[in-house]
Design a protein around this motif. Sequence first.
Motif, mmCIF file in Angstrom:
data_model
loop_
_atom_site.group_PDB
_atom_site.id
_atom_site.type_symbol
_atom_site.label_atom_id
_atom_site.label_comp_id
_atom_site.label_asym_id
_atom_site.label_seq_id
_atom_site.Cartn_x
_atom_site.Cartn_y
_atom_site.Cartn_z
ATOM 1 N N VAL A 596 0.984 -1.231 0.194
ATOM 2 C CA VAL A 596 0.010 0.133 -0.112
ATOM 3 C C VAL A 596 0.820 1.202 0.032
ATOM 4 O O VAL A 596 0.682 2.123 -0.855
ATOM 5 N N ILE A 597 2.169 1.307 0.757
ATOM 6 C CA ILE A 597 2.911 2.525 0.939
ATOM 7 C C ILE A 597 3.572 2.550 -0.369
ATOM 8 O O ILE A 597 3.740 3.640 -0.907
ATOM 9 N N ALA A 598 3.861 1.421 -0.860
ATOM 10 C CA ALA A 598 4.838 1.520 -2.318
ATOM 11 C C ALA A 598 4.105 2.209 -3.335
ATOM 12 O O ALA A 598 4.444 3.002 -3.991
ATOM 13 N N ARG A 599 2.535 2.079 -3.317
ATOM 14 C CA ARG A 599 1.845 2.368 -4.446
ATOM 15 C C ARG A 599 1.848 3.938 -4.016
ATOM 16 O O ARG A 599 1.782 4.621 -5.144
ATOM 17 N N ALA A 600 1.587 4.160 -2.871
ATOM 18 C CA ALA A 600 1.503 5.719 -2.422
ATOM 19 C C ALA A 600 2.734 6.547 -2.889
ATOM 20 O O ALA A 600 2.685 7.531 -3.212
ATOM 21 N N VAL A 601 3.740 6.186 -2.627
ATOM 22 C CA VAL A 601 4.996 6.756 -2.799
ATOM 23 C C VAL A 601 5.578 6.483 -4.347
ATOM 24 O O VAL A 601 6.508 6.867 -4.713
ATOM 25 N N GLU A 602 4.885 5.565 -5.053
ATOM 26 C CA GLU A 602 5.442 5.330 -6.303
ATOM 27 C C GLU A 602 6.598 4.733 -6.458
ATOM 28 O O GLU A 602 7.540 5.137 -7.207
ATOM 29 N N LEU A 603 6.881 3.709 -5.602
ATOM 30 C CA LEU A 603 8.157 2.828 -5.664
ATOM 31 C C LEU A 603 8.522 2.457 -6.945
ATOM 32 O O LEU A 603 8.111 1.964 -7.849
ATOM 33 N N ASP A 604 9.814 2.849 -7.454
ATOM 34 C CA ASP A 604 10.578 2.369 -8.758
ATOM 35 C C ASP A 604 11.924 1.717 -8.223
ATOM 36 O O ASP A 604 12.788 2.537 -8.164
ATOM 37 N N VAL A 605 11.798 0.412 -8.064
ATOM 38 C CA VAL A 605 13.021 -0.280 -7.631
ATOM 39 C C VAL A 605 14.196 -0.270 -8.633
ATOM 40 O O VAL A 605 15.291 -0.050 -8.497
ATOM 41 N N ILE A 606 13.768 -0.139 -9.970
ATOM 42 C CA ILE A 606 15.031 -0.012 -11.010
ATOM 43 C C ILE A 606 15.323 1.335 -11.037
ATOM 44 O O ILE A 606 16.681 1.374 -10.973
ATOM 45 N N ALA A 607 14.728 2.424 -11.002
ATOM 46 C CA ALA A 607 15.232 3.668 -10.796
ATOM 47 C C ALA A 607 15.989 3.814 -9.488
ATOM 48 O O ALA A 607 17.108 4.497 -9.367
ATOM 49 N N ALA A 608 15.691 3.168 -8.578
ATOM 50 C CA ALA A 608 16.625 3.157 -7.273
ATOM 51 C C ALA A 608 17.965 2.498 -7.456
ATOM 52 O O ALA A 608 18.748 2.781 -6.410
ATOM 53 N N GLY A 609 18.229 1.768 -8.257
ATOM 54 C CA GLY A 609 19.464 1.175 -8.632
ATOM 55 C C GLY A 609 19.534 -0.093 -8.783
ATOM 56 O O GLY A 609 20.710 -0.861 -8.969
ATOM 57 N N TRP A 610 18.299 -0.874 -8.440
ATOM 58 C CA TRP A 610 18.472 -2.457 -8.469
ATOM 59 C C TRP A 610 18.674 -3.100 -9.913
ATOM 60 O O TRP A 610 17.837 -2.540 -10.761
ATOM 61 N N ARG A 611 19.394 -4.105 -10.129
ATOM 62 C CA ARG A 611 19.379 -4.559 -11.189
ATOM 63 C C ARG A 611 19.690 -6.264 -11.113
ATOM 64 O O ARG A 611 20.169 -6.544 -10.079
ATOM 65 N N PRO A 612 18.897 -7.164 -11.791
ATOM 66 C CA PRO A 612 19.398 -8.525 -11.563
ATOM 67 C C PRO A 612 20.901 -8.928 -12.028
ATOM 68 O O PRO A 612 20.734 -9.184 -13.270
ATOM 69 N N THR A 613 21.426 -9.033 -11.176
ATOM 70 C CA THR A 613 22.975 -9.359 -11.092
ATOM 71 C C THR A 613 23.249 -10.851 -10.754
ATOM 72 O O THR A 613 22.227 -11.275 -10.342
ATOM 73 N N VAL A 614 24.349 -11.277 -11.201
ATOM 74 C CA VAL A 614 24.929 -12.767 -10.628
ATOM 75 C C VAL A 614 24.830 -12.975 -9.502
ATOM 76 O O VAL A 614 24.240 -13.781 -8.635
ATOM 77 N N GLU A 615 25.590 -11.828 -8.762
ATOM 78 C CA GLU A 615 25.695 -11.921 -7.253
ATOM 79 C C GLU A 615 24.669 -11.528 -6.512
ATOM 80 O O GLU A 615 24.253 -12.007 -5.482
ATOM 81 N N PRO A 624 16.257 -23.832 -13.995
ATOM 82 C CA PRO A 624 14.945 -23.465 -14.633
ATOM 83 C C PRO A 624 14.650 -22.282 -14.400
ATOM 84 O O PRO A 624 13.688 -21.586 -15.061
ATOM 85 N N ARG A 625 14.933 -21.741 -13.180
ATOM 86 C CA ARG A 625 14.206 -20.478 -12.899
ATOM 87 C C ARG A 625 14.926 -19.344 -13.562
ATOM 88 O O ARG A 625 14.309 -18.421 -14.095
ATOM 89 N N ILE A 626 16.165 -19.528 -13.812
ATOM 90 C CA ILE A 626 17.001 -18.708 -14.872
ATOM 91 C C ILE A 626 16.080 -18.519 -16.117
ATOM 92 O O ILE A 626 16.018 -17.356 -16.695
ATOM 93 N N LEU A 627 16.128 -19.604 -16.827
ATOM 94 C CA LEU A 627 15.398 -19.514 -18.035
ATOM 95 C C LEU A 627 14.014 -19.134 -18.093
ATOM 96 O O LEU A 627 13.578 -18.544 -18.926
ATOM 97 N N THR A 661 16.706 -4.239 -19.415
ATOM 98 C CA THR A 661 15.155 -4.324 -19.258
ATOM 99 C C THR A 661 14.761 -3.708 -17.906
ATOM 100 O O THR A 661 15.675 -3.332 -17.034
ATOM 101 N N ASN A 662 13.261 -3.691 -17.837
ATOM 102 C CA ASN A 662 12.913 -3.280 -16.413
ATOM 103 C C ASN A 662 12.251 -4.551 -15.718
ATOM 104 O O ASN A 662 11.498 -4.391 -14.633
ATOM 105 N N TRP A 663 12.869 -5.704 -15.835
ATOM 106 C CA TRP A 663 12.175 -6.814 -15.307
ATOM 107 C C TRP A 663 12.772 -6.981 -13.819
ATOM 108 O O TRP A 663 13.773 -6.487 -13.465
ATOM 109 N N LEU A 664 11.834 -7.320 -13.086
ATOM 110 C CA LEU A 664 12.000 -7.506 -11.523
ATOM 111 C C LEU A 664 11.519 -9.160 -11.259
ATOM 112 O O LEU A 664 10.294 -9.382 -11.656
ATOM 113 N N PRO A 665 12.580 -9.654 -10.166
ATOM 114 C CA PRO A 665 11.706 -11.000 -9.535
ATOM 115 C C PRO A 665 10.431 -10.415 -8.856
ATOM 116 O O PRO A 665 10.137 -9.375 -8.476
ATOM 117 N N GLU A 666 9.612 -11.426 -8.912
ATOM 118 C CA GLU A 666 8.135 -11.432 -8.179
ATOM 119 C C GLU A 666 8.310 -10.805 -6.741
ATOM 120 O O GLU A 666 7.478 -9.808 -6.505
#
Length: 718
Positions: A596-615, A624-627, A661-666
Amino acid sequence: MARSKATITLSPSRDIPFDRLVLSQSNVRQIKCGLSIAELAEDIARRGLLQSLNVRPVPDADGAETGMFEIPAGGRRYRALELLVKHKRLAKTAPVPCIVQQASADILAEEDSLAENAMREPLHPLDQFRAMLSLVDSGQQVEAIAAHFMTTPAVVRQRLKLAAVSPKLHEIYAEDGMTLDQLMAFTVSDDHERQEQVWELLAHGYNRSAGYIRHKLTENTVRVADKRVRYVTEAAYVAAGGSVVRDLFEPDDGGWLTDVALLDRLVDEKLAKDAERISAEGWKWVATAIDLPWNATSGMRRISGMETPITPEEAARLAALEAQADELSAVWSDAAEIPQEVDASIDAVEAEIGALVDRPTIFDPDDMAWAGAFVSIDADGSLRVERGLVRPEDEAADPSADDAEVLGSSGSGSAAVRSTDLGRGGTERTSLPGGDDPNGDVEEEGGLKPLPDRLVSDLTAWRTLALQDAFAQDPATAFAAVLHAMVLSAFYSFSHESCLQLTLHPVHFSNPPDGLRDSAPARAIAERHADWTGRLPQDDTELWEALLALEADDQASLFAHCASLGLNAQAEIVPKYDNGRISRRSIERRIAHAHVIARAVELDVIAAGWRPTVEGYFRGVTKPRILADVTEARGEQFAGMIDHLKKADMAHEAERLLEETNWLPEPMRTPGEAEPPSHGAANDDGTGALPAGLANDFDGEVEDTCEGHGGADAIAAE
């Protein structure tokens, strides 16, 4: 008698005086390309004319030779010779080697010009690379070679680097089995055996891109931009015997360090020396770590210090420097280009101002005897020191801990601590009124006794209700009181001066991931917290008046900062056996409210700097999950390109495929927001968005490098 076959007669060569030569209008070259006339003239002046001019006699009206000759092929060489004559570096009558065609020949002059320019075969790039290497081996300097061939030293070094690649890979490149981009990628390593191993690896997979080659050749190295390298410096690493590889063809942030063990040893040694220096200040303990864990200071009390006062001499110097900085800014602020010496002066002035303004903190030696410091490396490679931390086990050992006793509010626990530990400045506390208080009203001679504790309790209970009612009718004061309580919890450890039974509980993550303290949001929060720490008073008893003096916007900003420290959206690991602290249901309800709070503040995790990296992600999930993730983000064809790889290689390729991409894990998505971009939107035709190096491989084709070697060489020489 049988007649012999006619033999070919070659055109004779002659030395013709330069003043007998004229340009022909039959020259087919109309567009300038290659070396300029001036550069070609300099080359001819140095090494002479390497290729004769192709000329034809100029006939008169009757067809007889006039002694003049026209040049249908070789016009640029003629122009270069003409420039040398003009500058009096060549005589007008200097003999020029020429191949003389007969004027009566059936072949047109235009055909001579076209044949000379069209039937030449450019030198293969590999031959150019090897030729450069042979010149260096013969003793010529890189700068001299660059000057002789009208290029830059950087281009010469590029070609020398290409010439140093494994001879086996040279053979493959010569037979058009490898592109020039791929060959350039192999230059990041000098190990021929490793180069050949990587090429063998490419033979069994789809991905043969230059980027993948660079990654495989540098996966066991450390980038020069790494904070450990910045901390010890590249120069110190090289002086200790370490080597650095660089990519001369792509930006590489300074290259890669190949000896990771040596780097780690240098880091440990320098950290130990810095810790010894910090320890000499008088701290009880000093702990070091390259990366300080997120919750390293959890449960520790911070002691306060005093900023070193500025001396009159320093104040005068600071004023002079600020005046100098203002003067420089006024003169050069609108300048299109600032001279190097002026720029250096501005930097020096700003550095000195920073050193004077950044005042060191002085701590009480008695406090330092029970406190310590953490020494680590900051994200920019600078030394990070967190001083003034008291561990819980050292609290009891402090002989002054019994000097004062503080009664905590309900649920926060009572604790006996030193009066100097109450808040950052420490003050005396006023005891509750009552007959049992040795500091309460003493019995007077007339027989008056203190009020009974029970009566005091009853009276204050009634007063509490009255205060609550009045408090509820004054929103501004209520806001200030809540803000006051939150600031006490966030900035003044072990302080319980607020009458509100409201305590902020800063989040201490369970199982924090590595590098969390260096993430962009963590740095932003730390900087904001440090800024407020400098603005708030040292003594917590002065806090109320300080908060009321703040502007409304500042109060709101401070309120939001303190509230944010208590926001917990972490899906903690629920233990197998209930420990009474967390349950799956409580976590689910907490996460639901976090959405609820995330929607209120329009949270953008990608803009905050997170990326799907190896580490940060792919190493912790299955193949299978990677694929499945790659399929969701980019499409099935991309997943099919990497499904044959081993887990480590698959993880690295997935990181690269999902990088833009702007992909995020669930778990990082906010329900109710837009779904992650589908692969169809990013790739309408299924192939248009293929990453560099994969498009040809996906079609099952290998790029043909036989045609257009000149263009490939131009790329290498850029």
